[in-house]
Design a protein around this motif. Structure first.
Motif, PDB file in Angstrom:
ATOM      1  N   HIS A   4       0.822  -1.061   0.236  1.00  0.00           N
ATOM      2  CA  HIS A   4      -0.267  -0.039  -0.010  1.00  0.00           C
ATOM      3  C   HIS A   4       0.884   1.297   0.029  1.00  0.00           C
ATOM      4  O   HIS A   4       1.836   1.350   0.696  1.00  0.00           O
ATOM      5  CB  HIS A   4      -1.073   0.034   1.166  1.00  0.00           C
ATOM      6  N   TYR A  51       1.317  -3.258   4.075  1.00  0.00           N
ATOM      7  CA  TYR A  51       0.863  -4.221   2.965  1.00  0.00           C
ATOM      8  C   TYR A  51      -0.173  -5.123   3.664  1.00  0.00           C
ATOM      9  O   TYR A  51      -0.364  -5.063   4.830  1.00  0.00           O
ATOM     10  CB  TYR A  51       2.363  -4.906   2.606  1.00  0.00           C
ATOM     11  N   ASP A  98      -3.262   0.699   8.563  1.00  0.00           N
ATOM     12  CA  ASP A  98      -3.421   2.319   7.772  1.00  0.00           C
ATOM     13  C   ASP A  98      -3.754   3.319   8.591  1.00  0.00           C
ATOM     14  O   ASP A  98      -3.305   4.319   8.506  1.00  0.00           O
ATOM     15  CB  ASP A  98      -4.476   1.986   6.502  1.00  0.00           C
ATOM     16  N   ARG A 127      -6.328   4.120  -0.784  1.00  0.00           N
ATOM     17  CA  ARG A 127      -4.727   3.770  -0.217  1.00  0.00           C
ATOM     18  C   ARG A 127      -4.282   2.562  -0.378  1.00  0.00           C
ATOM     19  O   ARG A 127      -3.662   1.819   0.533  1.00  0.00           O
ATOM     20  CB  ARG A 127      -4.590   4.410   1.309  1.00  0.00           C
ATOM     21  N   THR A 128      -4.215   2.122  -1.419  1.00  0.00           N
ATOM     22  CA  THR A 128      -3.698   0.661  -1.700  1.00  0.00           C
ATOM     23  C   THR A 128      -2.722   0.796  -2.787  1.00  0.00           C
ATOM     24  O   THR A 128      -2.434   1.543  -3.411  1.00  0.00           O
ATOM     25  CB  THR A 128      -4.720  -0.301  -1.869  1.00  0.00           C
ATOM     26  N   ASN A 129      -2.366  -0.432  -3.177  1.00  0.00           N
ATOM     27  CA  ASN A 129      -1.264  -0.465  -4.504  1.00  0.00           C
ATOM     28  C   ASN A 129      -1.923  -0.237  -5.700  1.00  0.00           C
ATOM     29  O   ASN A 129      -3.032  -0.264  -5.734  1.00  0.00           O
ATOM     30  CB  ASN A 129      -0.807  -2.164  -4.464  1.00  0.00           C
TER      31      ASN A 129
END
Length: 399
Positions: free
Chosen positions: A265, A275, A380, A395-397
């Protein structure tokens, strides 16, 4: 089954690219259709096909990019070249290209069988073949050919996602995102879309019930930690941040070997801040902090001295990876898992990347982008604070 309409081009360089595969014994020319008198001539050159396509295209000079280049791919070897050829011809018919001149080439140099089709967008009457909602129609036509409706496919994917153990809504969303879907939150449900249009929804109550029933498998967590501990000193754990997202040699190895997929992330090209781990072999999703601290798996290249030490002391680690079976049997089992889970979550099957000297400019590789709000994820929240949740930012990859 995946269909990809490749990058448009003003020339027909895709002919040279695909016939080049044949010359190198990496491909096979399966069909030459609607090329008129050319089909009765032996030992045709690639330029002969190009000249014919250019002649047809010249009847409409307003079309700037006449080349039509498509790849249709199956997962692994599920479909033979003969089956793919039949599917491709039906697909061309369904897309309005059945009467067009086109060549059909089978590629055999990747892990996934696939075919390429090259034709022209200019019809025999000088009019452009309709490209209205082309990408959407491409999958609808393919689904009709395969006899699988998108509603049934979604139903199967939802059942599979709900078979996982997960602890947050964000983790469930991530599972669906890896299958190629996008989700939007409403009052009491998530609406689910694919290829630009909504195809279904799922009630929040079903997800909440699944979260409430979650039982953390502490034995499996210990096994995963032992796997991480063993291999992080052997494989490069430094994270690469490219346009395709975050990845590392360590993460790539775990996915292929054990079905353990690390989803980092981060945002705005910055280093990852956390992650999530997807355990596809045991149908579970974990927050990274439940397994190992992020800094411990992004420390950089393996230390050779540590590697030797790990090899000497691995007998103290491996008991956590097996019950009472001997090491040889366990390693054999892990290899079987690797073969089974290697491509499980490759929703978009890769088409090989040609080498720079042979790659035509029209080829492109599309990587699915995960765009998930993980505001309810404790890791997070602890790192970035509540303001980000109020702003409802993803808010992630980004891969």
């Amino acid at each position: 089954m995946i269909v990809k309409i490749l990058r448009k081009s003003s020339t027909f360089k895709a002919v040279n690219y695909n016939t080049g595969k044949v010359d190198k014994n990496k491909g096979e020319l399966l069909l030459v259709k609607n090329f008129g008198v050319l089909q009765g001539i032996e030992n045709l050159r690639p330029q002969d096909y190009i000249n014919y396509l250019e002649a047809v295209s010249s009847s409409n000079t307003r079309i700037k990019y006449p080349q039509f280049h498509v790849a249709i791919s199956t997962k692994g070897r599920q479909h033979s070249k003969e089956e793919l050829s039949d599917i491709a011809q039906k697909w061309m018919e369904g897309m309005g290209y059945g009467g067009q001149p086109y060549i059909l080439i089978f590629h055999k140099d990747t892990n996934n069988n696939h075919v390429h089709l090259v034709s022209t967008r200019v019809g025999r009457d000088g009019k452009k073949i309709s490209d209205r909602f082309e990408k959407l129609r491409a999958y609808r036509v393919l689904d009709q050919i395969m006899g699988v409706g998108e509603q049934q496919v979604l139903k199967n994917h939802l059942e599979e996602a709900l078979s996982y153990n997960f602890s947050t809504h964000a983790q469930f969303m991530m599972l669906l995102e890896t299958m190629g879907y996008s989700l939007d939150l409403t009052d009491k449900a998530y609406t689910i879309s694919k290829n630009g249009h909504q195809i279904g929804s799922i009630d929040l109550s079903k997800i909440d019930n699944k979260i409430a029933d979650r039982i953390k498998d502490t034995v499996r967590v210990k096994q995963i930690r032992a796997i991480f501990e063993k291999y992080r000193s052997i494989y490069d754990t430094s994270v690469n941040n490219s346009e395709h997202g975050y990845n590392s040699s360590f993460a790539d190895f775990l996915r292929k070997k054990f079905g353990l997929e690390i989803v980092f992330h981060g945002k705005n090209g910055m280093p990852p801040y956390g992650y999530t781990l997807m355990d596809h072999s045991k149908y579970a999703v974990y927050r990274g902090s439940e397994i190992m601290a992020l800094n411990d798996i992004i420390t950089g290249k393996p230390n050779q001295s540590n590697k030797s030490q790990k090899e000497q002391t691995q007998t103290h680690i491996l008991p956590n990876l097996r019950d009472s079976q001997d090491e040889a049997k366990k390693e054999s089992h892990e290899e079987i898992q690797s073969e089974h889970w290697q491509n499980k979550w490759d929703n978009i099957l890769p088409v090989e990347t040609p080498t720079p000297e042979h790659a035509p400019p029209e080829l492109e590789i599309v990587v699915p982008v995960l765009n998930i709000n993980i505001s309810d994820d404790i890791d997070d929240e602890a790192i970035l604070g509540r303001n980000r949740r109020r702003k409802r930012k993803a808010r992630t990859n980004t891969r």
